[in-house]
Design a protein around this motif. Structure first.
Motif, mmCIF file in Angstrom:
data_model
loop_
_atom_site.group_PDB
_atom_site.id
_atom_site.type_symbol
_atom_site.label_atom_id
_atom_site.label_comp_id
_atom_site.label_asym_id
_atom_site.label_seq_id
_atom_site.Cartn_x
_atom_site.Cartn_y
_atom_site.Cartn_z
ATOM 1 N N MET A 1 0.834 -1.197 0.000
ATOM 2 C CA MET A 1 0.000 0.000 0.000
ATOM 3 C C MET A 1 0.870 1.249 0.000
ATOM 4 S SD MET A 1 -3.194 -0.877 2.482
ATOM 5 C CE MET A 1 -4.293 -2.225 2.088
ATOM 6 N N GLU A 2 0.315 2.340 -0.491
ATOM 7 C CA GLU A 2 1.076 3.576 -0.684
ATOM 8 C C GLU A 2 1.672 4.136 0.605
ATOM 9 O OE1 GLU A 2 1.853 5.335 -3.361
ATOM 10 O OE2 GLU A 2 0.727 4.291 -4.898
ATOM 11 N N LEU A 3 0.962 3.952 1.729
ATOM 12 C CA LEU A 3 1.383 4.606 2.973
ATOM 13 C C LEU A 3 1.788 3.621 4.062
ATOM 14 C CD1 LEU A 3 -1.322 7.434 3.085
ATOM 15 C CD2 LEU A 3 1.035 7.592 2.259
ATOM 16 N N ASP A 4 2.153 2.411 3.680
ATOM 17 C CA ASP A 4 2.587 1.423 4.665
ATOM 18 C C ASP A 4 3.730 1.971 5.521
ATOM 19 O OD1 ASP A 4 0.832 -0.603 4.214
ATOM 20 O OD2 ASP A 4 2.151 -1.794 2.940
ATOM 21 N N GLY A 5 3.579 1.837 6.837
ATOM 22 C CA GLY A 5 4.626 2.263 7.750
ATOM 23 C C GLY A 5 4.634 3.739 8.071
ATOM 24 N N LYS A 6 3.750 4.519 7.463
ATOM 25 C CA LYS A 6 3.693 5.958 7.725
ATOM 26 C C LYS A 6 2.771 6.229 8.919
ATOM 27 C CE LYS A 6 6.266 6.974 4.165
ATOM 28 N NZ LYS A 6 7.667 7.436 4.366
ATOM 29 N N ASN A 7 3.109 7.286 9.646
ATOM 30 C CA ASN A 7 2.328 7.674 10.823
ATOM 31 C C ASN A 7 1.738 9.061 10.614
ATOM 32 O OD1 ASN A 7 3.142 5.299 12.281
ATOM 33 N ND2 ASN A 7 5.129 6.274 12.575
ATOM 34 N N ALA A 8 0.437 9.166 10.792
ATOM 35 C CA ALA A 8 -0.282 10.402 10.470
ATOM 36 C C ALA A 8 -0.993 10.968 11.686
ATOM 37 C CB ALA A 8 -1.296 10.149 9.366
ATOM 38 N N ILE A 9 -1.085 12.293 11.708
ATOM 39 C CA ILE A 9 -1.947 13.017 12.644
ATOM 40 C C ILE A 9 -3.015 13.722 11.820
ATOM 41 C CG2 ILE A 9 -2.110 14.972 14.241
ATOM 42 C CD1 ILE A 9 0.756 14.375 15.116
ATOM 43 N N VAL A 10 -4.276 13.586 12.227
ATOM 44 C CA VAL A 10 -5.380 14.299 11.582
ATOM 45 C C VAL A 10 -6.133 15.059 12.661
ATOM 46 C CG1 VAL A 10 -7.420 14.151 10.116
ATOM 47 C CG2 VAL A 10 -5.585 12.447 9.868
ATOM 48 N N THR A 11 -6.210 16.381 12.538
ATOM 49 C CA THR A 11 -6.935 17.164 13.538
ATOM 50 C C THR A 11 -8.415 17.246 13.161
ATOM 51 O OG1 THR A 11 -6.621 19.352 12.514
ATOM 52 C CG2 THR A 11 -4.861 18.540 13.947
ATOM 53 N N GLY A 12 -9.244 17.353 14.188
ATOM 54 C CA GLY A 12 -10.681 17.408 13.951
ATOM 55 C C GLY A 12 -11.177 16.177 13.227
ATOM 56 N N ALA A 13 -10.747 15.004 13.695
ATOM 57 C CA ALA A 13 -10.963 13.774 12.920
ATOM 58 C C ALA A 13 -12.090 12.899 13.436
ATOM 59 C CB ALA A 13 -9.668 12.969 12.874
ATOM 60 N N SER A 14 -12.915 13.407 14.337
ATOM 61 C CA SER A 14 -13.988 12.569 14.863
ATOM 62 C C SER A 14 -15.227 12.579 13.973
ATOM 63 C CB SER A 14 -14.372 13.019 16.278
ATOM 64 O OG SER A 14 -14.781 14.378 16.281
ATOM 65 N N LEU A 15 -15.352 13.604 13.116
ATOM 66 C CA LEU A 15 -16.546 13.748 12.264
ATOM 67 C C LEU A 15 -16.148 14.270 10.890
ATOM 68 C CD1 LEU A 15 -18.905 15.623 14.781
ATOM 69 C CD2 LEU A 15 -19.091 13.219 14.148
ATOM 70 N N GLY A 16 -17.081 14.186 9.954
ATOM 71 C CA GLY A 16 -16.982 14.885 8.675
ATOM 72 C C GLY A 16 -15.755 14.564 7.859
ATOM 73 N N ILE A 17 -15.175 15.615 7.275
ATOM 74 C CA ILE A 17 -14.011 15.447 6.409
ATOM 75 C C ILE A 17 -12.852 14.819 7.174
ATOM 76 C CG2 ILE A 17 -12.226 16.704 5.131
ATOM 77 C CD1 ILE A 17 -14.431 18.691 4.292
ATOM 78 N N GLY A 18 -12.636 15.221 8.408
ATOM 79 C CA GLY A 18 -11.526 14.696 9.187
ATOM 80 C C GLY A 18 -11.609 13.198 9.391
ATOM 81 N N SER A 19 -12.784 12.687 9.726
ATOM 82 C CA SER A 19 -12.926 11.240 9.925
ATOM 83 C C SER A 19 -12.740 10.494 8.611
ATOM 84 C CB SER A 19 -14.289 10.913 10.545
ATOM 85 O OG SER A 19 -15.354 11.289 9.687
ATOM 86 N N ALA A 20 -13.241 11.060 7.508
ATOM 87 C CA ALA A 20 -13.060 10.433 6.194
ATOM 88 C C ALA A 20 -11.587 10.377 5.821
ATOM 89 C CB ALA A 20 -13.854 11.186 5.137
ATOM 90 N N VAL A 21 -10.847 11.451 6.125
ATOM 91 C CA VAL A 21 -9.407 11.483 5.847
ATOM 92 C C VAL A 21 -8.690 10.426 6.681
ATOM 93 C CG1 VAL A 21 -7.299 12.845 6.151
ATOM 94 C CG2 VAL A 21 -9.319 13.885 5.106
ATOM 95 N N ALA A 22 -8.995 10.353 7.964
ATOM 96 C CA ALA A 22 -8.343 9.376 8.839
ATOM 97 C C ALA A 22 -8.556 7.961 8.328
ATOM 98 C CB ALA A 22 -8.876 9.520 10.267
ATOM 99 N N LEU A 23 -9.775 7.640 7.933
ATOM 100 C CA LEU A 23 -10.084 6.297 7.441
ATOM 101 C C LEU A 23 -9.408 6.009 6.112
ATOM 102 C CD1 LEU A 23 -13.880 6.164 8.369
ATOM 103 C CD2 LEU A 23 -12.043 4.815 9.412
ATOM 104 N N ASP A 24 -9.351 7.009 5.235
ATOM 105 C CA ASP A 24 -8.741 6.793 3.924
ATOM 106 C C ASP A 24 -7.229 6.619 4.048
ATOM 107 O OD1 ASP A 24 -9.717 6.653 1.097
ATOM 108 O OD2 ASP A 24 -8.081 8.072 0.813
ATOM 109 N N LEU A 25 -6.603 7.397 4.914
ATOM 110 C CA LEU A 25 -5.164 7.215 5.150
ATOM 111 C C LEU A 25 -4.890 5.806 5.669
ATOM 112 C CD1 LEU A 25 -4.251 10.628 6.840
ATOM 113 C CD2 LEU A 25 -3.595 9.895 4.547
ATOM 114 N N ALA A 26 -5.727 5.336 6.592
ATOM 115 C CA ALA A 26 -5.550 3.994 7.139
ATOM 116 C C ALA A 26 -5.771 2.922 6.072
ATOM 117 C CB ALA A 26 -6.511 3.784 8.311
#
Length: 247
Positions: free
Chosen positions: A1-26
């Protein structure tokens, strides 16, 4: 996968765009640290989904407008994950009012969360990214930071400030192989948008060439792309995801 082994921080990630970003990165291989301020149940649910994918995830309650909170969260992520490779600044609020009715508190809160919050997290991760000579920063701005919006002088000013911040950080961190870009959504179907008056939503809909609101997942897909090595030659850019709402 493109981001294997990478560690990300997403702010405001419990709802909306932030949660979608967190899930897509994972989904693309990243471990994700979720920042939230109020919605602990939702944040923990996103973490559980990420863990089911076989990634690592933690939820951290932190006020993005608080400089010390931001640094403490970054320190915690480094302790848990070992490094930070990706920062997605997304946390934001609306405190709408026309300029002649806007209170000082409405102005200050919008700027503190929507702009200072981005600075706080970039300031906390920048030394780490410089030291490891790599990294990706994506800032969620808005088309209203590019054109202005009636009743949103505070929000639009903050989102415009994010664009200037993005371009400056792109210049400052380029020699450290760090890409910094901004994504500017238009009308996206989130909890924040549901709170808009119906008249305002209908007016915005008439501007969208594709005739529909965007989905958080459509914003997330672009964010993830900008965090991969496929986007290694893109920096300092502001990319709209708005269905042609602002051309």
């Amino acid at each position: 996968m493109e981001l294997d082994g990478k560690n990300a921080i997403v702010t405001g990630a419990s709802l909306g765009i932030g949660s979608a970003v967190a899930l897509d990165l994972a989904k693309n291989g990243a471990n994700v640290a979720i920042n939230y301020r109020k919605h602990d149940t939702e944040a923990n649910a996103i973490c559980a989904e990420i863990i089911k994918m076989g990634r690592r995830a933690i939820a951290v309650r932190a006020d993005v407008a608080n400089f010390k909170d931001a640094q403490a969260m970054v320190d915690q992520v480094v302790k848990e994950f070992g490094s930070v490779d990706i920062l997605v600044n997304n946390a934001g609020v609306n405190r709408d009012a026309v300029i002649w009715k806007m209170t000082e508190e409405q102005w200050d809160e919008a700027l503190a969360i929507n702009l200072k919050g981005y600075f706080n997290y970039i300031r906390a991760v920048a030394p780490l990214l410089k030291e490891q000579n790599s990294g990706k920063i994506v800032n969620i701005t808005s088309i209203n930071g590019m054109r202005g919006k009636f009743g949103q002088s505070n929000y639009s000013a903050a989102k415009a400030g994010i664009i200037g911040l993005t371009k400056t950080v792109a210049r400052e961190l380029a020699k450290s192989n760090v890409n910094c870009n901004a994504v500017a959504p238009g009308l996206i179907e989130t909890e924040m948008m549901k709170a808009l008056p119906e008249e305002a939503k209908q007016k915005a809909m008439t501007e969208i060439l594709l005739g529909r609101m965007g989905a958080p997942e459509e914003v997330a897909a672009l964010v993830t792309f900008l965090c991969t090595e496929k986007a290694r030659h893109i920096t300092g850019e502001v990319i709209k995801v708005d269905g042609g709402q602002y051309i």
